[in-house]
Design a protein around this motif. Structure first.
Motif, PDB file in Angstrom:
ATOM      1  N   PRO A   1      -4.110  10.473  -2.762  1.00 23.11           N
ATOM      2  CA  PRO A   1      -4.044   9.236  -3.657  1.00 23.11           C
ATOM      3  C   PRO A   1      -3.513   8.249  -3.096  1.00 23.11           C
ATOM      4  CG  PRO A   1      -3.345  11.317  -4.843  1.00 23.11           C
ATOM      5  CD  PRO A   1      -3.542  11.710  -3.363  1.00 23.11           C
ATOM      6  N   TYR A   2      -4.187   6.908  -3.419  1.00 23.48           N
ATOM      7  CA  TYR A   2      -3.247   5.661  -2.710  1.00 23.48           C
ATOM      8  C   TYR A   2      -3.151   4.821  -4.167  1.00 23.48           C
ATOM      9  CZ  TYR A   2      -7.701   3.184  -3.357  1.00 23.48           C
ATOM     10  OH  TYR A   2      -8.985   2.580  -3.758  1.00 23.48           O
TER      11      TYR A   2
ATOM     12  N   LEU B   1       0.745  -1.127  -0.043  1.00 18.20           N
ATOM     13  CA  LEU B   1       0.027   0.087   0.025  1.00 18.20           C
ATOM     14  C   LEU B   1       0.735   1.149  -0.008  1.00 18.20           C
ATOM     15  CD1 LEU B   1      -2.587   1.596   0.112  1.00 18.20           C
ATOM     16  CD2 LEU B   1      -2.563   1.091   2.611  1.00 18.20           C
ATOM     17  N   GLU B   2       0.439   2.049  -1.140  1.00 20.41           N
ATOM     18  CA  GLU B   2       1.569   3.490  -1.193  1.00 20.41           C
ATOM     19  C   GLU B   2       0.588   4.619  -1.031  1.00 20.41           C
ATOM     20  OE1 GLU B   2       4.968   1.275  -3.844  1.00 20.41           O
ATOM     21  OE2 GLU B   2       3.689   2.827  -4.587  1.00 20.41           O
ATOM     22  N   PHE B   3       1.057   5.581  -0.630  1.00 14.59           N
ATOM     23  CA  PHE B   3       0.264   6.941  -0.691  1.00 14.59           C
ATOM     24  C   PHE B   3       1.167   7.822  -1.534  1.00 14.59           C
ATOM     25  CE2 PHE B   3      -1.074   5.021   3.214  1.00 14.59           C
ATOM     26  CZ  PHE B   3      -2.738   4.858   2.864  1.00 14.59           C
ATOM     27  N   PHE B   4       0.449   8.999  -2.117  1.00 12.58           N
ATOM     28  CA  PHE B   4       1.035   9.993  -3.060  1.00 12.58           C
ATOM     29  C   PHE B   4       1.279  11.169  -1.848  1.00 12.58           C
ATOM     30  CE2 PHE B   4       1.644  13.388  -6.116  1.00 12.58           C
ATOM     31  CZ  PHE B   4       2.810  12.854  -6.995  1.00 12.58           C
ATOM     32  N   ARG B   5       2.554  11.533  -1.500  1.00  8.94           N
ATOM     33  CA  ARG B   5       2.753  12.697  -0.753  1.00  8.94           C
ATOM     34  C   ARG B   5       3.840  13.336  -1.141  1.00  8.94           C
ATOM     35  NH1 ARG B   5      -0.514  11.769   3.737  1.00  8.94           N
ATOM     36  NH2 ARG B   5      -1.123   9.777   4.458  1.00  8.94           N
ATOM     37  N   ASP B   6       3.986  14.657  -0.996  1.00  9.63           N
ATOM     38  CA  ASP B   6       4.961  15.368  -1.225  1.00  9.63           C
ATOM     39  C   ASP B   6       5.568  15.062  -2.601  1.00  9.63           C
ATOM     40  OD1 ASP B   6       4.893  16.606   0.968  1.00  9.63           O
ATOM     41  OD2 ASP B   6       6.134  15.105   1.942  1.00  9.63           O
TER      42      ASP B   6
ATOM     43  N   ILE C   1       4.960   6.869  -1.764  1.00  8.13           N
ATOM     44  CA  ILE C   1       5.659   6.460  -0.385  1.00  8.13           C
ATOM     45  C   ILE C   1       5.125   5.194  -0.032  1.00  8.13           C
ATOM     46  CG2 ILE C   1       6.496   7.057   1.868  1.00  8.13           C
ATOM     47  CD1 ILE C   1       6.349  10.154   1.085  1.00  8.13           C
ATOM     48  N   GLU C   2       5.558   4.069   0.185  1.00  5.75           N
ATOM     49  CA  GLU C   2       5.148   2.757   0.699  1.00  5.75           C
ATOM     50  C   GLU C   2       4.896   3.045   2.323  1.00  5.75           C
ATOM     51  OE1 GLU C   2       7.130  -1.312   1.587  1.00  5.75           O
ATOM     52  OE2 GLU C   2       6.655  -1.015  -0.550  1.00  5.75           O
ATOM     53  N   HIS C   3       3.550   2.681   2.497  1.00  7.03           N
ATOM     54  CA  HIS C   3       3.172   2.518   3.790  1.00  7.03           C
ATOM     55  C   HIS C   3       3.538   1.244   4.665  1.00  7.03           C
ATOM     56  CE1 HIS C   3       0.252   2.030   7.016  1.00  7.03           C
ATOM     57  NE2 HIS C   3       0.595   3.223   7.528  1.00  7.03           N
ATOM     58  N   SER C   4       3.045   0.364   3.859  1.00  9.09           N
ATOM     59  CA  SER C   4       2.930  -1.194   4.756  1.00  9.09           C
ATOM     60  C   SER C   4       2.938  -2.321   3.626  1.00  9.09           C
ATOM     61  CB  SER C   4       1.940  -1.101   5.824  1.00  9.09           C
ATOM     62  OG  SER C   4       0.740  -1.101   5.329  1.00  9.09           O
ATOM     63  N   VAL C   5       3.097  -3.469   4.050  1.00 10.90           N
ATOM     64  CA  VAL C   5       3.083  -4.681   3.308  1.00 10.90           C
ATOM     65  C   VAL C   5       2.117  -5.548   3.764  1.00 10.90           C
ATOM     66  CG1 VAL C   5       4.402  -6.808   2.210  1.00 10.90           C
ATOM     67  CG2 VAL C   5       5.298  -4.126   2.240  1.00 10.90           C
ATOM     68  N   SER C   6       1.277  -6.186   3.303  1.00 10.86           N
ATOM     69  CA  SER C   6       0.302  -7.212   3.763  1.00 10.86           C
ATOM     70  C   SER C   6       0.243  -8.365   3.064  1.00 10.86           C
ATOM     71  CB  SER C   6      -0.978  -6.622   3.845  1.00 10.86           C
ATOM     72  OG  SER C   6      -2.025  -7.474   4.405  1.00 10.86           O
ATOM     73  N   GLN C   7       0.192  -9.554   3.902  1.00 13.54           N
ATOM     74  CA  GLN C   7       0.197 -10.831   3.131  1.00 13.54           C
ATOM     75  C   GLN C   7      -1.262 -11.080   2.578  1.00 13.54           C
ATOM     76  OE1 GLN C   7       2.440 -14.082   3.316  1.00 13.54           O
ATOM     77  NE2 GLN C   7       3.514 -12.331   2.518  1.00 13.54           N
TER      78      GLN C   7
END
Length: 649
Positions: free
Chosen positions: A148-149, A111-116, A120-126
């Motif tokens: 945005p994500y 999961l990534e978010f668009f910032r600045d 930017i990657e926020h976290s990884v889930s299985q």
């Protein structure tokens, strides 16, 4: 490794997996995580979710079958089918649904978010198997911004959307109300999707039967997601499963017991708990956390909860899970245990002690919810089906049924308890299930003394037609003035419940998709004037053109009129010196009942009471925990002089 046109070569490892060895894959490496079984629900239920289990890629797409589910073997750049999310009290929860993966593919989803100006990657889930879903939780989410994500898998699969900011400053809030998406009509829903995108609702509510692929939920859920992903990708979405989602024609959950009959009328679930939990995980994990998470019998999870969005507090209920089944509890008075056609029957004879509707746990939740106004100005109820039987014809235009025990009009006593709580906070009820759009003003003790309810039409209705058609073909008392519909007004349903029909959308020809009353609802909340407008749109309408709604709509109601009781007296207004929008509660000292609880948004007004006696008034900023005065008696007419109160810190 190319999976675009050939099956995976890594057969030995997969053969080990499907025989039961715990196996997972991350970044191309084997890691011990989830079992990847070919029959994840056991030999007895080998048909459950079989399209997405085992060597799923060997299943050839059905030819010459217009009702077949979508092909699950997609290019690997498209393996993320869709994502959906909610935000409550600064907690973002997001679920990503993937197509089935080959055994040598990574089980990691990012999961990534668009910032600045960058991703930017926020976290990884299985990914969880069976079901192929992945889930993300983000604490301390700033809901004042739109962000945005994107969800990513492998090197090329991407699904993008937008996390919307909380519309707390919007004067109007639009809620799309939808249900019953027939799987017999496959393919996309372009006419519905186009209209929804133009209307741009702030929140989507799918009340159940998102899919009718009873034993193949993953395939059906992906099919639903593909149909609606271009609207759900960028706004909060509530999805709650109904009977068909868990493989039932009708469902009386009875706290999770094992059902033994194929119609389920004995109560309980007849598919294993693991399958029910799979459905609930895919459809409800992204909802706010359950308010009372203890599983019911056999380990079946619960999800009833609340969502605060745009200063509206939505109670999300499970009106099937705890409900009693009719078989063996009431005499059979029709062709089925849940259908009554005996004109001599007394509705009171089936309203027996011990029968449940919402169950004690959900009733307890609603009582606590009714006095908790954190983050909200108004309250609404969301559930699967209506608290009445606002239907006469079932299946065909001449197939009259007196009473249907699948609706929430039965059992009547717990139905009335639920409506009493709902009206005490002036909440409106949105639901679906019935395949017939209606707007109803409920009666509890007297006609029209309860809240309003809006039942959405079926999105695509190929399964079961229903009609409102009184036998005497006359309007009831208090009909809607100037309505184009002939049969509005006050009636009793077949269960003896009092209802006032404000609008209904009968099919004209159930064989013609443009005349069978397919469509969806929109509830428009106007916060400045405390009103709700119910809109009801045919599936093939054009929302940009005038006079496109079903006849009888739109309907505008005052939120305050969700409490339709007639006052017998008045208590003084309350003016809180150090709070502009306090929460006011009136409690009966005789019964301990909460008479009313609301957030005061304007000028202090006299408080209505509905029976003589003594009352306590309590106030607070978000919860009415400070007593203003006890032993209060009403006066005959509203008074304007307010009691002044200062809230204690």
């Amino acid at each position: 490794m190319n999976h675009e046109s050939s099956p995976p070569p890594n057969r030995r490892e997969f053969t080990v997996a499907v025989t039961g060895t715990i196996l997972g894959l991350s970044g191309g490496n084997l890691v011990g995580t989830e079992p990847l079984e070919s029959k994840p629900f056991g030999e007895k239920y080998a048909n459950l979710d079989s399209f997405a289990a085992g060597e799923w890629w060997k299943r050839k797409p059905a030819k010459n079958n217009p009702t077949a589910p979508p092909n699950l073997n997609v290019p690997r750049s498209q393996v993320i089918a869709f994502a959906l999310y909610t935000i409550d009290q600064h907690v973002l929860k997001l679920s990503a649904q993937l197509f089935p993966l080959y055994p040598d593919e990574s089980r990691d989803v990012r999961l990534e978010f668009f910032r600045d100006g960058r991703w930017i990657e926020h976290s990884v889930s299985q990914i969880q198997y069976p079901g192929w879903s992945a889930h993300f939780r983000v604490e301390k989410w700033d809901d004042s911004l739109s962000v945005p994500y994107r969800v990513r898998h492998g090197k090329s699969a991407i699904f993008e959307g937008k996390i919307r900011k909380n519309p707390i400053d919007s004067a109007r809030l639009l809620i799309a109300n939808m249900s019953c998406n027939s799987s017999r009509t496959t393919g996309q829903r372009p006419e519905i999707l186009s209209n929804l995108i133009k209307q741009d609702p702030d929140l989507l509510f799918f009340a159940g039967d998102q899919t009718y692929r009873h034993t193949e939920h993953t395939a059906g859920w992906i099919e639903f997601g593909l149909q609606f992903r271009d609207i759900i990708r960028d706004r909060p979405t509530i999805t709650i499963p109904d009977d068909h989602d868990v493989g039932h024609p009708n469902l009386w959950g009875e706290n999770g017991k094992q059902a033994l009959r194929p119609d389920g009328a004995d109560g309980g679930y007849f598919y294993p708990p693991e399958y029910v939990n799979l459905v609930q995980r895919q459809q409800t994990w992204h909802l706010p956390d359950p308010v009372d998470p203890e599983p019911i019998q056999r380990g079946i999870g619960v999800y009833f909860t609340r969502l605060r969005w745009g200063k509206i507090d939505f109670a999300i209920l499970e009106d099937r899970k705890f409900k009693s089944g009719p078989l063996g509890k009431i005499p059979k008075m029709g062709p089925r245990p849940d259908h009554i056609n005996d004109p001599k029957y007394d509705p009171k004879s089936i309203d027996l002690p011990g029968l449940e509707l919402l169950g004690t746990r959900q009733e307890s939740f609603l009582r606590k919810w009714s006095e908790d106004w954190v983050g909200s100005d108004f309250k609404m109820i969301l559930s699967q089906t209506a608290f009445c039987g606002a239907v006469h014809m079932h299946g065909g235009p001449t197939d009259r049924l007196l009473a249907d025990l699948d609706c929430n009009g039965w059992p009547q006593t717990p139905r009335n308890r639920a409506l009493e709580i709902i009206r005490s906070v002036r909440a409106t009820h949105l639901c679906g299930d019935q395949h017939l759009a209606v707007v109803v003003k409920h009666g509890v003790q007297k006609p029209s003394d309860g809240p309003f309810s809006f039942t959405s039409p079926a999105l695509v209705n190929t399964i079961y037609g229903r009609w409102w058609h009184p036998e005497n073909e006359k309007p009831g008392n208090n009909p809607v003035p100037n309505s184009p519909l002939p049969w509005t007004g006050e009636f009793k349903d077949g269960l003896g419940n009092q209802i006032r029909i404000l609008a209904y959308a009968n099919p004209i020809d159930i064989r013609d998709e443009k005349q069978r009353a397919d469509g969806y609802g929109i509830a428009v909340i106007n916060r400045k004037v405390s009103e709700i407008t119910f809109e009801c749109w045919p599936r093939f309408s054009d929302v940009t053109q005038p006079n496109q709604q079903f006849p009888g709509w739109p309907i505008t109601i005052s939120i305050q009129d969700n409490d339709g009781r007639s006052p017998v007296g008045w208590l003084p207004p309350i003016r809180v010196v150090n709070c502009d929008t306090p929460v006011i509660a009136v409690v009966s000292e005789t019964s301990g009942e909460l008479i009313t609880c609301y957030r005061q948004l304007g000028k202090p007004m006299a408080n209505a009471i509905f029976s003589l006696g003594k009352y306590t008034i309590r106030v607070g900023k978000d919860r009415p925990n400070q007593v203003v005065r006890t032993g209060m008696k009403s006066v005959a007419q509203p008074v304007s002089e307010a009691i002044e109160v200062t809230l204690m810190s």
